[in-house]
Scaffold this active site. Structure first.
Site, PDB file in Angstrom:
ATOM      1  N   HIS A   1      15.851 -13.264  20.658  1.00  0.00           N
ATOM      2  CA  HIS A   1      14.865 -13.164  21.750  1.00  0.00           C
ATOM      3  C   HIS A   1      14.353 -14.559  22.110  1.00  0.00           C
ATOM      4  CE1 HIS A   1      11.265 -12.064  24.000  1.00  0.00           C
ATOM      5  NE2 HIS A   1      10.529 -12.748  23.133  1.00  0.00           N
TER       6      HIS A   1
ATOM      7  N   TRP B   1      14.694 -18.915  15.475  1.00  0.00           N
ATOM      8  CA  TRP B   1      15.337 -19.815  16.438  1.00  0.00           C
ATOM      9  C   TRP B   1      15.241 -21.261  15.988  1.00  0.00           C
ATOM     10  CZ3 TRP B   1      13.588 -23.708  19.894  1.00  0.00           C
ATOM     11  CH2 TRP B   1      12.228 -23.978  19.838  1.00  0.00           C
TER      12      TRP B   1
ATOM     13  N   GLU C   1      10.194 -30.303  23.831  1.00  0.00           N
ATOM     14  CA  GLU C   1      10.776 -29.104  24.446  1.00  0.00           C
ATOM     15  C   GLU C   1       9.689 -28.169  24.973  1.00  0.00           C
ATOM     16  OE1 GLU C   1      13.667 -27.990  25.240  1.00  0.00           O
ATOM     17  OE2 GLU C   1      13.310 -25.841  25.459  1.00  0.00           O
TER      18      GLU C   1
ATOM     19  N   SER D   1       0.400 -26.907  40.914  1.00  0.00           N
ATOM     20  CA  SER D   1      -0.217 -27.955  41.731  1.00  0.00           C
ATOM     21  C   SER D   1       0.290 -27.935  43.172  1.00  0.00           C
ATOM     22  CB  SER D   1       0.062 -29.335  41.124  1.00  0.00           C
ATOM     23  OG  SER D   1      -0.312 -29.364  39.780  1.00  0.00           O
TER      24      SER D   1
ATOM     25  N   HIS E   1       3.726 -28.728  13.780  1.00  0.00           N
ATOM     26  CA  HIS E   1       4.453 -27.470  13.552  1.00  0.00           C
ATOM     27  C   HIS E   1       4.739 -27.256  12.072  1.00  0.00           C
ATOM     28  CE1 HIS E   1       5.325 -26.732  17.847  1.00  0.00           C
ATOM     29  NE2 HIS E   1       5.295 -28.049  17.929  1.00  0.00           N
TER      30      HIS E   1
ATOM     31  N   THR F   1      -4.591 -32.466  29.566  1.00  0.00           N
ATOM     32  CA  THR F   1      -4.458 -31.080  30.020  1.00  0.00           C
ATOM     33  C   THR F   1      -5.756 -30.613  30.656  1.00  0.00           C
ATOM     34  OG1 THR F   1      -2.985 -30.770  28.138  1.00  0.00           O
ATOM     35  CG2 THR F   1      -3.641 -28.805  29.326  1.00  0.00           C
TER      36      THR F   1
END
Lengths: 539, 288
Positions: A79, A144, A257, A270, A305, A330
């Site tokens: 998935h 994954w 990524e 935007s 991570h 951000t």
């Protein structure tokens, strides 16, 4: 799609595409290749989606109902791979292919033949990956992220997964090189870098990230391959290697990524918010710098991570603070979207609805990201459903919503027809409600300690899992409406789109006819600054 | 046909789809082959590879034909340059992954295995006899005792060979720009020769390592990093040498003019890139 009829618009000497094979398999046309990318991404969205439906069906109640645990692991692994490499990334490349040449006034992509190869490698890459379901031992089931030693202790499928990564990586690198060359070399005279639409800017930076990190992933999986099949010891402690090394190399790819999958989304939002606010984008330059800062930071935060693998304390602190820094650029973006809407003449057509939902829901995903960035808190959250909730908020209500917004926004330009606004809104409202029913309870599940990637769970988690599954089924079914709206718009809709399509739209892509002719801007257009989306940037 | 001066957008091309089929067949074959299904995998792999090579010939032929016909304006030229430049950047990042693995192993994971810093417990519970050193094949002595290749023999010679080849290709480039055809062909041929000599010595060194030093791909993490880094570099030198040979024939056929010879330059860039990678290898793999 439906623009074959408009061949008379173009004024160079290419023959019109004749014959199905010639047009779709041998294409050098950025619009046709963009369409192929988008159709492929939609197909993969449903393949990955059906895996998600199975996962949610199994998790509907405690105990093992539908699938074997090992097959459940295959489903979660596949998935993720299908959605990341098959749905989200190709959809963005498809949008870039269609829109970047139109937005910068280029006749096509810089390297049109290579463009076709970047696309056609993808269906073959996914043939390699999906065929692994039929292998003895089944598809990859180690997640994954392919962490060794688990990933190389399974069956034959890891070789298929690795070669899938190689082929789709080659596709991504070629696509990214093409996009960079197009943006840097193919802009119409007067389209200065700081006059480019934000979508083009975000894609420029995304393409850079792709070229920088896809080869690193290729290197990481090559080391896996040799460890499994050729007796090397990169990830084998007995030979002096370290399994954690794989995680470092993988996440050096993996974190950029993540931004590869969100920066183009920022670009789309935007574009859409100024159009439906009938105001220029607030803080154009700040948006550009924020995008570049996020891209830079993405290279120095990867170990967040892997806080729980036993990093030295200094590393944990560095990666924690660097990660929290990302909230600054951000935040600039979210602030600018809100201030663009401030005192604008807002209307809420479907693209705008998705864009507004993006701003709110992506921000929720960002907040849970900051929670996860805190090392002591992450020790509690890691490997729970809280993480699942976090990245689905940024990838589904973030990336996927932005793609849907973009499709509604530009579909009239592509097809020449207006989609059904009523059904678009039904699609939106069902999606936005069900997606929150689907993912919001997963925060609570995670905080209560439910581990991710597990087919069975304690009865204490039963209620929220059932709610989440119901939301999942509704969200999945709702996406059929999306397909219906697209098919109806392209083939059956009566209402023609104007060239400008939206009252507030600005930018070169709206100066060409709807549907966009097969060839556009064979002669570079004259840029009229007042027509550009961001208004006057000298302020 | 594009009008003079306009950006050339090629006609439909069959090569991308043929190349995709070829690459798919190669990779799919390789995956089967690795999993002991060589009967199916091996022929697939080689057929796929043949299709990829065929594609390269066909694809580059069309580009060369279009270039000679004068279809490409200077803007197209810039696109090609950017394409090559970013391709080389992606190659740099590919090697960076392996260099990163080497540095991480040497600086962090091997000392940790020896009980330094926070990795104490692996050392304590599994391998308390292990004293970290470099080179190492780990606490499990994976692959058995081995010795390393001295940098001051063949590797030094190979360094000089590659550096010289960078000089010869530059002389060839200057000759091309000045229109001195004979000098161009001689120095380009010399570059090919130097590349081939490098590869010969490298193969010789590998045989030495396997036969006399017991240094193999199985020699723990030292063997892994040594052979993967030098191996991928050797693969790139092989590709580079093939490219140089192709360019020699194109020079001989008179494809290039004083002003217009990007094919030559692209290969020269690539050659300098493998040269720089070798210098890093010489320093970090052989000497340090």
């Amino acid at each position: 799609m439906a623009h074959a009829a408009s061949q008379d618009h173009h004024d160079d000497h290419h023959e019109a595409p004749s014959g199905f094979f010639r047009r779709w398999f041998m294409s050098t046309n950025h619009k046709d290749i963009g369409t192929l990318y988008l159709i492929f991404a939609l197909l993969m969205f449903f393949i990955g989606g059906s895996m998600a439906m199975l996962i949610r069906a199994e998790l509907f109640e405690p105990g093992l109902q539908l699938v074997q645990p090992y097959f459940f692991n295959e489903l979660t692994t596949m998935h993720a791979l299908v959605m990341i490499f098959g749905a989200i990334m190709p959809a963005f490349v498809g949008l870039g292919n269609w829109m970047i040449p139109l937005m910068v006034g280029a006749p096509d992509m810089a390297l049109p033949r290579m463009n076709n190869m970047s696309f056609w490698l993808l269906p073959f890459a996914f043939t390699i990956l999906l065929s692994s379901f039929f292998l003895p031992g089944g598809a990859p089931a180690g997640g994954w992220t392919m962490y060794p030693p688990l990933s190389i202790q399974g069956g034959d499928s890891i070789a298929f997964l690795i070669f899938f990564v190689h082929v789709s990586g080659i596709s991504s690198i070629m696509g990214a090189i093409n996009i960079i060359a197009t943006i840097l070399n193919m802009r119409a005279p007067g389209m200065d870098l700081l006059k480019m639409p934000i979508f083009v800017w975000t894609w420029l930076i995304t393409a850079f990230l792709l070229i920088a990190v896809m080869p690193v992933l290729a290197g990481a999986v090559t080391m896996l391959l040799t460890d499994k099949y050729f007796g090397t010891s990169f990830f084998n402690a007995a030979g002096g290697g370290d399994p954690v090394l794989f995680q470092h190399v993988f996440w050096f790819f993996g974190h950029p990524e993540v931004y590869i999958m969100i920066l183009p989304a920022f670009g789309i939002i935007s574009e859409i918010i100024p159009t439906f606010s009938r105001k220029p984008l607030f803080g154009y330059k700040a948006m550009v710098y924020a995008t570049a800062s996020i891209a830079f930071l993405s290279f120095i935060v990867w170990a967040h991570h892997m806080f729980a693998v036993g990093l030295p304390l200094g590393a944990e602190l560095f990666f924690m603070y660097a990660t929290m820094l990302i909230a600054v650029p951000t935040g600039v973006k979210v602030f600018n979207w809100v201030t663009t809407m401030w005192k604008g003449s807002l209307t809420f057509e479907t693209p705008m609805l998705f864009a507004v939902a993006f701003v709110i829901l992506f921000t929720i995903g960002g907040f849970s990201g900051i929670m996860l960035a805190l090392v002591p808190a992450d020790f509690q959250y890691q490997d729970t459903y809280f993480v699942v909730a976090h990245f689905h908020y940024v990838l589904v209500t973030g990336a996927a919503f932005s793609i849907m917004a973009a499709v509604y926004y530009w579909l009239p330009k592509w097809s020449g027809n207006m989609y059904s606004e009523r059904w678009g809104k039904i699609h939106f409202w069902l999606s936005v409600v069900s997606v929150n029913v689907l993912f919001f309870p997963q925060h609570f599940l995670g905080l209560a300690g439910m581990p991710r990637r597990i087919p069975d769970y304690n009865v204490a988690f039963a209620d929220f899992n059932m709610i989440s599954s119901i939301g999942g089924f509704v969200f999945g079914a709702t996406q059929l409406i999306f397909v219906g709206v697209i098919i109806h718009c392209v083939f059956f809709a009566k209402k023609k789109a104007t060239d400008r399509v939206w009252e507030g739209s600005k930018g070169l892509e709206w100066t060409v006819p709807s549907p966009a002719p097969h060839h556009t801007f064979a002669v570079p257009p004259v840029i009229d600054d007042s027509q550009l989306a961001h208004g006057d940037v000298t302020h | 046909m594009a009008q003079q001066g306009a950006y050339y957008v090629p006609h439909h091309s069959v090569w991308p789809i043929v190349g995709s089929v070829g690459l798919f067949t190669t990779m799919f074959g390789a995956a089967h082959w690795l999993n002991d299904q060589g009967a199916l995998g091996r022929p697939m792999f080689f057929i796929g590879l043949a299709v990829v090579i065929f594609t390269l010939f066909g694809w580059f032929s069309s580009v060369i034909r279009e270039s000679i016909k004068g279809n490409y304006n200077s803007q197209v030229d810039v696109s090609f340059r950017m394409g090559m430049m970013w391709f080389i950047f992606s190659e740099v990042m590919f090697f960076a992954a392996f260099f990163g693995a080497l540095f991480y192993t040497r600086v962090f994971s091997v000392p940790w295995l020896g009980g330094e810093g926070h990795g104490l417990f692996t050392h304590h519970y599994l391998w308390d006899q292990y004293a970290p050193a470099w080179p190492t094949n780990g606490p499990g002595d994976v692959g058995g005792p081995f010795s390393t290749v001295s940098p001051w023999g063949l590797p030094l010679l190979n360094t000089l060979i590659l550096l010289t080849s960078s000089v010869t290709i530059t002389i060839a480039h200057h000759a091309l720009r000045a229109g001195r055809r004979k000098q161009l062909l001689v120095f380009q041929a010399l570059t090919v020769l130097l590349g081939a000599t490098f590869l010969y010595f490298q193969a010789h060194e590998y045989m030495e390592a396997y036969e006399h030093l017991n240094l193999t791909l199985h020699s723990g993490v030292y063997g892994s990093t040594f052979f993967m880094l030098t191996g991928f570099h050797g693969l790139h030198v092989t590709l580079g040498t093939i490219m140089l040979i192709v360019i020699w024939f194109r020079c001989a056929k008179g494809h290039f003019s004083k002003e217009n010879h990007f094919g030559f330059e692209a290969v020269a860039w690539y050659w300098h890139f493998v040269d720089v990678v070798w210098l890093c290898l010489f320093l970090f793999v052989y000497i340090m």
